[in-house]
Write an enzyme that holds these catalytic residues in place. Structure first.
Site, PDB file in Angstrom:
ATOM      1  CG  HIS A  80      -2.011  -1.060   1.073  1.00 52.14           C
ATOM      2  ND1 HIS A  80      -2.908  -1.309   2.065  1.00 52.14           N
ATOM      3  CD2 HIS A  80      -2.321  -1.913   0.059  1.00 52.14           C
ATOM      4  CE1 HIS A  80      -3.729  -2.270   1.681  1.00 52.14           C
ATOM      5  NE2 HIS A  80      -3.386  -2.661   0.472  1.00 52.14           N
ATOM      6  CD  GLU A  82      -2.100   3.984   3.329  1.00 54.65           C
ATOM      7  OE1 GLU A  82      -3.243   4.001   3.798  1.00 54.65           O
ATOM      8  OE2 GLU A  82      -1.761   3.227   2.403  1.00 54.65           O
ATOM      9  CB  CYS A 118      -6.121  -1.403   5.073  1.00 55.34           C
ATOM     10  SG  CYS A 118      -4.354  -1.782   5.146  1.00 55.34           S
ATOM     11  CB  CYS A 121      -2.012   1.164   6.032  1.00 54.46           C
ATOM     12  SG  CYS A 121      -1.327   0.395   4.544  1.00 54.46           S
TER      13      CYS A 121
END
Length: 163
Positions: A80, A82, A118, A121
């Site tokens: 992801h 992040e 999420c 993250c």
């Protein structure tokens, strides 16, 4: 004379541009970490270095299996946005920093409103020492999240997850 863009929207514009590097077929995310008005790192969602991306394969396993948003991330090829930004940043530059994030539709490039980090993250952001997360909802509207809220309102205890 045109009005000067706010600093927050300036950083969100950059995060949105970073999302254009995404190799995901579902959603394009871009993230930047900023501390003391200096961009520390950027990240977008895509497969780990050296692995084939979903755009290269022409398929997304989660899409193929009709897996809903927020579920079965272990099947996803991507790291992801992040997490990629955090991986690229030195720890001391993340302490007290702000992470700016934007999500765009891979088909038409429009901004996707209502997104959030999420569960994994969120944990990564917490451990990185990032203080604030700002998420774009429209070209001029955004949400500002205090990471301390993610600590105090531990969604892993409730079974509610975002993204």
């Amino acid at each position: 004379m045109p009005e000067r863009v706010s600093k927050t929207n300036y950083y969100l514009d950059i995060a949105e541009t970073v999302s254009e590097r995404s190799t995901c077929l579902r959603k394009h995310y871009g993230a930047i970490i900023v501390k003391n008005d200096v961009i520390v790192a950027t990240g977008y969602n895509g497969a780990p270095r050296g692995r084939k991306n979903c755009v290269d394969l022409g398929t997304c396993i989660r899409e193929k299996l009709a897996i809903p948003r927020g579920e079965r991330y272990e099947l996803c090829r991507a790291i992801h946005a992040e997490a990629n930004a955090i991986i690229a940043a030195p720890r001391d530059q993340m302490l007290g920093a702000t992470l700016y994030m934007a999500c765009t539709d891979p088909v038409d490039g429009s901004i996707v409103a209502g997104t959030c980090s999420c569960a994994m993250c969120k944990r990564t952001v917490i451990n990185a020492g990032i203080e604030t997360v700002v998420i774009r909802d429209t070209k001029t509207e955004y949400r500002t999240i205090s990471v301390s809220d993610w600590i105090e309102n531990d969604d892993s205890l409730e079974g509610t997850f975002g993204y």
